[in-house]
Structures are given as structure tokens and as C-alpha cells.
Scaffold this motif. Structure first.
Motif, PDB file in Angstrom:
ATOM      1  N   LEU A   1     -11.983   6.853   2.800  1.00 42.33           N
ATOM      2  CA  LEU A   1     -12.642   5.638   2.315  1.00 42.33           C
ATOM      3  C   LEU A   1     -11.862   5.014   1.162  1.00 42.33           C
ATOM      4  CD1 LEU A   1     -16.423   6.572   2.467  1.00 42.33           C
ATOM      5  CD2 LEU A   1     -15.208   4.874   3.834  1.00 42.33           C
ATOM      6  N   VAL A   2     -11.299   5.862   0.300  1.00 45.10           N
ATOM      7  CA  VAL A   2     -10.507   5.332  -0.813  1.00 45.10           C
ATOM      8  C   VAL A   2      -9.302   4.563  -0.268  1.00 45.10           C
ATOM      9  CG1 VAL A   2      -9.022   5.974  -2.742  1.00 45.10           C
ATOM     10  CG2 VAL A   2     -11.245   7.052  -2.482  1.00 45.10           C
ATOM     11  N   ILE A   3      -8.685   5.120   0.786  1.00 46.34           N
ATOM     12  CA  ILE A   3      -7.540   4.439   1.401  1.00 46.34           C
ATOM     13  C   ILE A   3      -7.985   3.107   2.002  1.00 46.34           C
ATOM     14  CG2 ILE A   3      -5.932   4.574   3.345  1.00 46.34           C
ATOM     15  CD1 ILE A   3      -5.681   7.564   2.724  1.00 46.34           C
ATOM     16  N   LEU A   4      -9.094   3.133   2.713  1.00 45.15           N
ATOM     17  CA  LEU A   4      -9.627   1.900   3.296  1.00 45.15           C
ATOM     18  C   LEU A   4      -9.905   0.869   2.209  1.00 45.15           C
ATOM     19  CD1 LEU A   4     -10.664   0.776   6.053  1.00 45.15           C
ATOM     20  CD2 LEU A   4     -12.938   1.478   5.321  1.00 45.15           C
ATOM     21  N   GLY A   5     -10.545   1.333   1.132  1.00 42.41           N
ATOM     22  CA  GLY A   5     -10.838   0.429   0.024  1.00 42.41           C
ATOM     23  C   GLY A   5      -9.568  -0.135  -0.588  1.00 42.41           C
TER      24      GLY A   5
ATOM     25  N   GLN B   1      -8.536  -3.938  -0.973  1.00 44.56           N
ATOM     26  CA  GLN B   1      -8.218  -4.489  -2.281  1.00 44.56           C
ATOM     27  C   GLN B   1      -6.891  -5.240  -2.249  1.00 44.56           C
ATOM     28  OE1 GLN B   1      -8.039  -1.525  -5.335  1.00 44.56           O
ATOM     29  NE2 GLN B   1      -8.039  -3.045  -6.971  1.00 44.56           N
ATOM     30  N   LEU B   2      -5.887  -4.637  -1.614  1.00 46.99           N
ATOM     31  CA  LEU B   2      -4.591  -5.305  -1.533  1.00 46.99           C
ATOM     32  C   LEU B   2      -4.681  -6.565  -0.679  1.00 46.99           C
ATOM     33  CD1 LEU B   2      -2.268  -2.197  -1.260  1.00 46.99           C
ATOM     34  CD2 LEU B   2      -2.312  -3.879  -3.099  1.00 46.99           C
TER      35      LEU B   2
ATOM     36  N   PHE C   1       0.840  -1.199   0.000  1.00 49.32           N
ATOM     37  CA  PHE C   1       0.000   0.000   0.000  1.00 49.32           C
ATOM     38  C   PHE C   1       0.874   1.249   0.000  1.00 49.32           C
ATOM     39  CE2 PHE C   1      -1.882   3.555   2.199  1.00 49.32           C
ATOM     40  CZ  PHE C   1      -3.097   3.699   1.554  1.00 49.32           C
ATOM     41  N   LEU C   2       1.849   1.290   0.902  1.00 50.10           N
ATOM     42  CA  LEU C   2       2.689   2.481   1.012  1.00 50.10           C
ATOM     43  C   LEU C   2       3.507   2.697  -0.256  1.00 50.10           C
ATOM     44  CD1 LEU C   2       3.874   2.211   4.726  1.00 50.10           C
ATOM     45  CD2 LEU C   2       2.346   3.906   3.748  1.00 50.10           C
TER      46      LEU C   2
ATOM     47  N   ALA D   1      -4.918   6.649  -7.497  1.00 46.00           N
ATOM     48  CA  ALA D   1      -6.016   6.910  -6.558  1.00 46.00           C
ATOM     49  C   ALA D   1      -5.505   6.980  -5.121  1.00 46.00           C
ATOM     50  CB  ALA D   1      -7.080   5.830  -6.699  1.00 46.00           C
ATOM     51  N   LEU D   2      -4.746   5.958  -4.714  1.00 42.22           N
ATOM     52  CA  LEU D   2      -4.312   5.909  -3.310  1.00 42.22           C
ATOM     53  C   LEU D   2      -3.356   7.059  -2.994  1.00 42.22           C
ATOM     54  CD1 LEU D   2      -3.789   2.064  -2.898  1.00 42.22           C
ATOM     55  CD2 LEU D   2      -5.753   3.457  -2.276  1.00 42.22           C
ATOM     56  N   GLY D   3      -2.433   7.321  -3.922  1.00 42.90           N
ATOM     57  CA  GLY D   3      -1.473   8.392  -3.674  1.00 42.90           C
ATOM     58  C   GLY D   3      -2.153   9.733  -3.526  1.00 42.90           C
TER      59      GLY D   3
END
Lengths: 242, 169, 414
Positions: free
Chosen positions: C316-320, C324-325, C63-64, C207-209
Motif C-alpha cells: 500500500l505504501v508503494i501504491l500510495g 503521490q508522484l 519512483f524507482l 518510505a518507498l525504499g
């Protein structure tokens, strides 16, 4: 056999001269290493043939392998290493069952060696796939990549290893095809030996490249297949009856 | 700023950061006794002259291990297992350095090597003490033609001992 | 002409700032404690085993790493695509990229079986391994972004910043491709072995970044009380929505492709329907909470004006993304490999059965430690270096902006 004699004399050359050469200190800390090489036997590809028609409800190969290589469980089935395991198959259509041992398949194109970042997973020239524990960093990518689930990670500190089978916490390991026996010229493995002495004689060890070896003759006569042959890895372990 | 005061402060600082710590270090430089070798398993003789093996056993082992693991070049004289078989008592533990030939010296010299995280740290019951290999080819060994110059070089440097001399073990 | 953006370090004398540092240091401490426990006892104290070989730490780490390359987006839009409005934020964007990558790599390294052998990984390379490439991609990314930051902040080097920004942009695309390929190149497992994982990871990184960037930016400006205009925020939130939709697109294509192949029906049924926690995470967290709800929040004409809504959507995007990962990494391993097609398989080594996995506190702490490290680096850097623009008020970021145009919908950009 003339070949055996030749290799014997070469080995003596190494044990003598190599020891001497290795001691030559050109400058402090700089070594002149030997130039001669006693290597894996040339042109050989070691392999196993397993006849699942003969292999029955027997665990002799597994017990022998783990005793030989000092692989002791910690009574934690999920993390305990298994170099070889008996897999039971059942055809849901017919109900037909069979059982066979699965270990490292010693692929010609091993995915574990492909993905290993440090090159610790490698294939010896004689076809044996090994982990060089001196360079294994324990990333477990090889375990992700192996289609045979043949590898185990060591999840705890160990003591009392077998002298010829170093294994320790934080590294990955798998069947070595009893490489210590092969290098001693014994021409068999612990599992094959046990299979013949205590089991059903379902396993054959030999040189797949030598058309006259028992394993090659048997394969030529009755054929054999590989697990997941579709992947094109050309494993050194072959099966009959699957 | 008073020049005398600042000078005094400089001297103090110099003493504090330089001289005192250094003299403390000097005070540590007394003689130290190396640990005793574990007598019962020291072996009579080594595969190399003692000064060579003492200084360079690590190099020899690391140099040859890759050959051993990757190419199957197994040199019994320089094999890790042979070292252990000869020099380590069968009840020794590397976790108790005073009992262990390798660990006692490594601990004394603050050397941290991780051999025994994977390698067995004591002789296996069946193979205590290997027969020491003479530092020369076996008596019946015949040099190949293209190795003759190697022999000559070795003899010149005095490292290739005549086969008969110490093949008594 | 836009005035040169004024960047200033934070005052950082407040109790709140030190409290934040304290919390982050505690997180790092927990991470180190977890690493120490692991190296003392081995991996059996974690939930990972010979079936699930990569677990929760890898979810955090990947994720990071993915978010790191995505955090560079804002800088790339400014330097590569020439949108001046984003220029003041480029340094923060680069800083986040470096910090997140450092946090992710710290987790990866500390989760190795032999973290003490890091030097081996630096000296022995097998160039057929995508992992080995990634070592170069990660370290190279760090160096390039650091050079980019230097060029941005050093007046004499400003002229070269766009060129380095271009290199950084291309590099981050390659880097995320490499990260996706870690899974995409695995022929053995049914859930992986797909080229689409590489573009999927790129979309995820966008998205995550950006979600992480938005949260950090909102927090920093809220806490410091520096002015932050709606103009830049509106553009960024629209961009985030576009990226979330892109991820959704790749997820749909990935699963549709798999669903078409009969041999993959088993693993698809496992991940989408019958696999217990994995379908739940997929549908409930990744798709609903992590994609659809944020899309509604970000595109809603009224809600999306609220900063809280934007922050919540980013969260929420981060949680998603984490869900996902988790599904990709752990779900992909939990499903048994099809070694003997057509047979029912069983063995003492857990062949033919779904592998259970329960992450332990140790793994969680290690992951939190990496997140803590990343945020700690950011918090310290913005305190001592001039990373944050003094003002992001609308008239500062865009002098042509007038009060009248404030209500217009900003173009999505990108």
C-alpha cells in the motif's frame, strides 16, 4: 551606414579566407580552423514590441510564422507545434477583452537555458534564445521550466522542413525570432512583416539596446511591460496595453 | 586424457573459431563498385578540393555548425543548406538512398548520420544551386593590418588562390 | 560477539525461479517494445503532449530512482548508525539500490525524444542545470554503492566498508535532494517552485525504499524457505511506519504553506478538491490507502505481527507513493500556468485550461519494463552472488535475543 559596410567586408573575409583556412589539413584529420569570427552583431539585443491595443481579431502573424518556418500541423491539436499563438484575455470583473500574440519571449535570463542538461537551450549574444538541435536530447525539461509555454516538442517524424529551419522528431523547438532573416540582415521577422502588411501593425521589431531604434523610442515614449515581469527574466518581447 | 585426441580437439577448435570465420571474411573482400553519383545534381565544382571534401566534409560541417548555430557565424561555403542546394536533386528523398547524393554514399559506406531527421533533405524550390564562392576574398576586399601574416601563411601553403583565378563562376 | 553472517547464493534450480525470470524478461521485452514503438512513431502515440510533457514513464522512473536511494537505508543503518542487527541485510540493501536505480534510469533514457543521443548527455554539460548534476549524482551513486558492495563482500576490504557506507549515505541524501529539486527549482509552475520538495522527496525515498526492501525480503525468504525471524521484521516495519508518518508531515506542511498564499489557492483547490482524478488520487490513494491504512496496519498490536499484514502495508505504501508522484508530476502540469494574473485566458494552444491526460499502454509498458529490469537484476544477482543471509532467525541476528523477549515491542530505531 558605415556599420553595414564594415560588416559586409568582414563577411567577405570569412567567405573567402575561412573557406581556405578550413581546408588546411595540419595532419590527417586535424584541421586548422579559422581564427577570425564573423559573429552576431555586437551590443545588439533584438526584441519585439506588441501593442495589444492595436492587435485585434487577426491571425496574420501566426500564419506567416508557421509558413515561413515550415511548421505544419498534423491535425492533432494537443501535440502539434505552435511557435506563436494568439492568446485571448478577458477581465472577469469588467468583461473587457483583448488579444495578443505570445511566442518565445527571448528572456535575458531564460529558465529553459538554465535547466537544459546539455546546454542545447541557449541565448545568443544578440539576445535570441534558441535550441541547438544537434545537442537537444528531448528531455523536455525546458518545457517544464518555461513560464510562457512557448516551446513545443516534435511528436512525430517530419519531412519537408524549411531549409533555414531544421526541425525533427524528438527535439524541442520554439520561435527563433526568424534568426535566419536577422543573420541575412533583413531587420524584420515574418510575424512583424505580416502584421504590417495584412494585420493591424501592432508589432515592432528592433534593437532594444539602440536608443534610436523605433522599438526603443516607442518604449521610451509610451512604455511597455513584460509578461510575468515578477519573475525577473527580462524578456526581449514587450507588450503595451496589458 | 589422450594427448592425440586433445590435440585433435584443439586443432578443430582453432579451425572452428579462427580460420573458418576469417576465411569467410576474406571471401567477402572482393571488389565493390561505389554507387553512381546522381548526375543531375552533382554540381560542377565543390567549395574545397575533391579529396579534401570527400574525406573531411563531415568534420568541416560539425566544426562549423556550432559556430553557425551559437554565434551566428554563417559561412555560406560550408553551410549545410548550400551543400544540399548544389548536390541534391529537388525530387530526391534521403529515405530512398539511390536518389539522394548524400544518402547513397552514406548507405554504401554504412555511415549512419542523422542530419536529415531535422534538416531538409532537398533543395528548397527557390534556392536551387547557390553560386559557388571563389576560394578567396572578394576582389575589393582589403586585408586588415593584423591579418597580413594570415595571408602570407595561406599563400605559402598554396591555399589562398589569387582572387582573379577562379572567380569566374 | 555476533557470528559472521553467512551469505549464500540461492540454489535457483526451481521451476518457480525460472518462471519468475521469464515473467521479468517478458516485462523487459514489453518495455523495449514500447521504446521501439516510440522511436519509430514519435511521442504522439503516448498520452504526453505539449501540455503534459512528462507522463506515466516519469512517474515510474522517479519512483524507482527515489526508491533506489531509500533501499540503501538498511545498509546505512548498519554501517553509519552501527546497528549490527541490520548488517547481514546490507548487501541486499545495496543491491536493491543499484538495481532500482538502473531500472529508473532506463525508463528516463528510453523516454527521451532522442535516446540515441545519450552520448551527448554524457559529453555536454550545463552545470547550471539540476538535471546535469543529477546525471553525476546517479552515476556516482551507482559507483559508490558498487564499491560499497565490493567492500562488504570482499573479506580483506571489510574494514573499509563503514567509511564507504558513510559516503554512500551522504551521497544518497544529496541525490534525493537533487531529484526533489528537479521540481523544486521550477519557478514557472505553481505546484512546484518549493524548497520543501527536496526534504519531501527524501522522506518519500525512506518510505518507498524500505517498502520495496521489505517486500523483496519477505518474498525471497518465503520462496526460498530460509528462516526469517520476527525480530528484524518488527524493527523494519516500525521503521517503515515512522517514514510514512514523516512523508505525511512534509505533505501537510507543503499544502499548508501553499494554502496560506492566496495566489496559490487556485492550484491547491485543483489538487485537493476540484481537479477530478488528482484529488481522488491524493485523498483516496496517497493519504488513505497509502498512508493512514498502512500506519494502522503497522502499529496495530495484533495485526502487525502477521507477515501478510506487513507485506500488504508495504504494498500500500508503494501504491500510495505512485499516486503521490502521479499527483505531483502530472497534476502539477495539468493545472494551467498563471501567465496573466487576473484574466481569463484562452488560446488554440490550450492556455488557461486544465490539460487532460490519459496514459497509453505504451507508457505503461515502458514503466513496467523498468520495474522488470530492476527486479530481474536483483533476481539474477541473488542467484549467482552471495547476497542473502542463510538465516535471519532471531538468534542469528541477535545472539542476546532470548525467547522471552520475543513479545516485547522492538524500538523503532533510526
Amino acid at each position: 551606414m558605415s556599420r553595414k559596410n564594415a560588416s559586409l567586408s568582414r563577411r567577405q573575409f570569412i567567405t573567402g579566407a575561412a573557406a581556405a583556412v578550413a581546408g588546411v589539413t595540419v595532419a590527417p584529420g586535424v584541421f586548422l580552423m579559422r581564427s577570425a569570427e564573423e559573429k552576431t552583431a555586437e551590443g545588439v539585443r533584438w526584441g519585439l514590441l506588441i501593442d495589444s491595443n492595436r492587435c485585434g481579431d487577426c491571425n496574420a502573424c501566426v500564419t506567416a510564422c508557421h509558413a515561413e518556418n515550415g511548421v505544419h500541423g498534423m491535425d492533432r491539436p494537443r501535440t502539434d507545434a505552435q511557435w506563436i499563438r494568439k492568446v485571448d484575455l478577458r477581465d472577469p470583473g469588467t468583461g473587457h477583452t483583448r488579444s495578443l500574440p505570445v511566442m518565445c519571449q527571448h528572456c535575458e535570463n531564460p529558465p529553459c537555458a538554465d535547466v537544459c542538461p546539455t546546454g542545447a537551450s541557449f541565448r545568443r549574444e544578440d539576445g535570441i534564445v534558441l535550441v541547438d538541435k544537434h545537442t537537444c536530447i528531448g528531455c523536455r525539461y525546458c518545457m517544464m521550466a518555461c513560464p510562457y509555454k512557448a516551446r513545443s516538442f516534435i511528436h512525430e517524424p517530419l519531412a519537408g522542413q524549411a531549409a533555414h529551419a531544421p526541425r525533427g522528431k524528438g527535439t524541442v523547438e520554439s520561435c527563433t525570432l526568424c534568426v535566419h532573416r536577422i543573420d541575412r540582415g533583413e531587420g524584420t521577422t515574418a510575424c512583424v512583416e505580416a502584421c504590417h502588411e495584412l494585420g493591424n501593425g501592432a508589432m515592432t521589431f528592433g534593437d532594444l539596446n539602440d536608443p534610436d531604434s523605433a522599438i526603443s523610442r516607442e518604449l521610451a515614449e509610451h512604455g511597455g511591460s513584460a509578461i510575468r515581469a515578477d519573475l525577473g527574466l527580462n524578456p526581449g518581447v514587450r507588450y503595451q496595453g496589458i | 586424457m589422450d594427448p592425440v585426441k586433445s590435440l585433435g580437439r584443439g586443432v578443430l577448435r582453432w579451425l572452428g573459431f579462427g580460420v573458418l570465420p576469417l576465411s569467410l571474411l576474406l571471401g567477402c573482400g572482393g571488389s565493390v563498385e561505389p554507387p553512381d553519383m546522381t548526375e543531375e545534381a552533382r554540381g560542377d565544382q565543390c567549395v574545397e578540393p575533391v579529396d579534401v571534401i570527400r574525406k573531411d566534409h563531415g568534420k568541416i560541417l560539425t566544426h562549423e555548425r556550432d559556430h553557425a548555430v551559437r554565434d551566428g557565424v554563417r559561412n555560406p561555403d560550408h553551410g549545410f543548406v548550400s551543400c544540399i542546394d548544389c548536390h541534391v536533386a529537388s525530387d530526391a528523398r534521403h529515405s530512398e538512398p539511390e536518389t539522394h547524393f548524400c544518402a547513397s554514399c552514406h548507405t554504401f559506406n554504412a555511415v549512419s548520420v542523422d542530419c536529415f531527421e531535422c534538416h531538409r533533405d532537398r533543395p528548397s524550390a527557390s534556392a536551387h544551386l547557390h553560386s559557388l564562392n571563389p576560394h578567396a576574398p572578394a576582389p575589393e576586399f582589403a586585408w586588415e593590418a593584423d591579418q597580413q601574416d594570415v595571408t602570407a601563411t595561406l599563400a605559402e601553403t598554396g591555399l589562398l588562390l589569387p582572387p582573379s583565378e577562379d572567380a569566374t563562376q | 560477539m555476533t557470528a559472521k553472517p553467512q551469505l549464500r547464493a540461492l540454489d535457483g534450480q526451481s521451476r518457480g525461479y525460472y518462471a519468475l525470470l521469464g515473467v521479468l524478461l517478458a516485462a523487459i521485452g514489453f518495455g523495449l517494445l514500447a521504446a521501439a514503438l516510440k522511436s519509430a512513431h514519435g511521442h504522439h502515440i503516448t498520452g504526453m503532449d505539449n501540455q503534459i510533457v512528462w507522463g506515466l514513464p516519469h512517474v515510474f522512473a522517479i519512483f524507482l530512482i527515489v526508491a533506489a536511494s531509500g533501499a540503501l537505508n538498511v545498509a546505512s543503518i548498519a554501517s553509519v548508525f552501527g546497528r549490527r542487527i541490520y548488517k547481514p541485510l546490507a548487501p541486499l540493501s545495496g543491491l536493491l539500490a543499484v538495481a532500482l536505480l538502473a531500472g529508473g534510469l532506463a525508463i528516463l533514457v528510453l523516454d527521451l525524444g532522442r535516446p540515441d543521443r545519450l552520448v551527448v548527455a554524457m559529453t555536454h554539460y550545463n552545470f547550471k542545470s539540476i538535471f546535469a548534476w543529477n546525471i553525476f549524482l546517479y552515476t556516482g551513486f551507482m559507483v559508490i554503492v558498487l564499491v560499497y558492495l565490493w567492500f562488504l563482500m570482499e573479506r580483506r576490504m571489510n574494514a573499509h566498508a563503514p567509511a564507504v557506507g558513510m559516503v554512500a549515505f551522504v551521497w544518497r541524501l544529496v541525490l534525493t535532494t537533487g531529484t526533489g529539486a528537479i521540481f523544486g527549482f521550477l519557478i514557472a509552475r505553481e505546484a512546484y517552485d518549493a524548497a520543501i520538495l527536496a526534504p519531501l522527496f527524501i522522506a518519500m525515498s525512506f518510505a518507498l525504499g524500505l517498502a520495496v526492501f521489505l517486500l523483496v525480503m519477505l518474498t525471497a525468504y518465503h520462496w526460498t524457505g530460509r528462516p526469517l525471524g520476527d525480530l528484524i521484521l518488527r524493527r523494519l516495519k516500525n521503521l517503515l511506519a515512522v517514514f510514512v508518518a514523516a512523508v505525511l508531515y512534509f505533505v501537510v506542511v507543503y499544502h499548508l504553506t501553499n494554502l496560506y498564499a492566496t495566489r496559490l489557492h487556485g492550484v491547491e483547490a485543483f489538487l485537493l478538491v476540484s481537479g477530478g482524478i488528482y484529488p481522488l488520487l491524493f485523498w483516496g490513494v496517497q493519504i488513505l490507502l497509502g498512508s493512514l491504512v498502512p500506519l494502522v496496519m503497522l502499529f496495530h498490536p495484533v495485526w502487525s505481527r502477521s507477515r501478510r499484514v506487513i507485506a500488504a502495508a508495504s504494498g500500500l505504501v508503494i501504491l500510495g507513493g505512485l499516486a503521490q508522484l502521479y499527483v505531483i508530476i502530472i497534476g502539477g502540469q495539468a493545472y494551467p500556468m498563471d501567465m496573466f494574473p487576473g484574466y481569463e485566458v484562452s488560446s488554440s494552444f490550450h492556455d488557461g485550461v486544465v490539460a487532460p491526460y490519459t496514459p497509453t499502454l505504451v507508457e505503461f509498458l515502458l514503466g513496467i519494463g523498468g520495474v522488470g529490469l530492476a527486479l530481474f537484476l536483483v533476481a539474477v544477482a541473488v542467484r549467482f552472488l552471495h547476497f542473502l543471509p542463510v538465516s535471519l532467525a532471531d538468534h542469528k541476528v541477535d545472539p542476546h535475543h532470548s525467547a522471552g523477549s520475543a513479545t516485547e515491542t522492538a524500538p523503532a530505531g533510526g
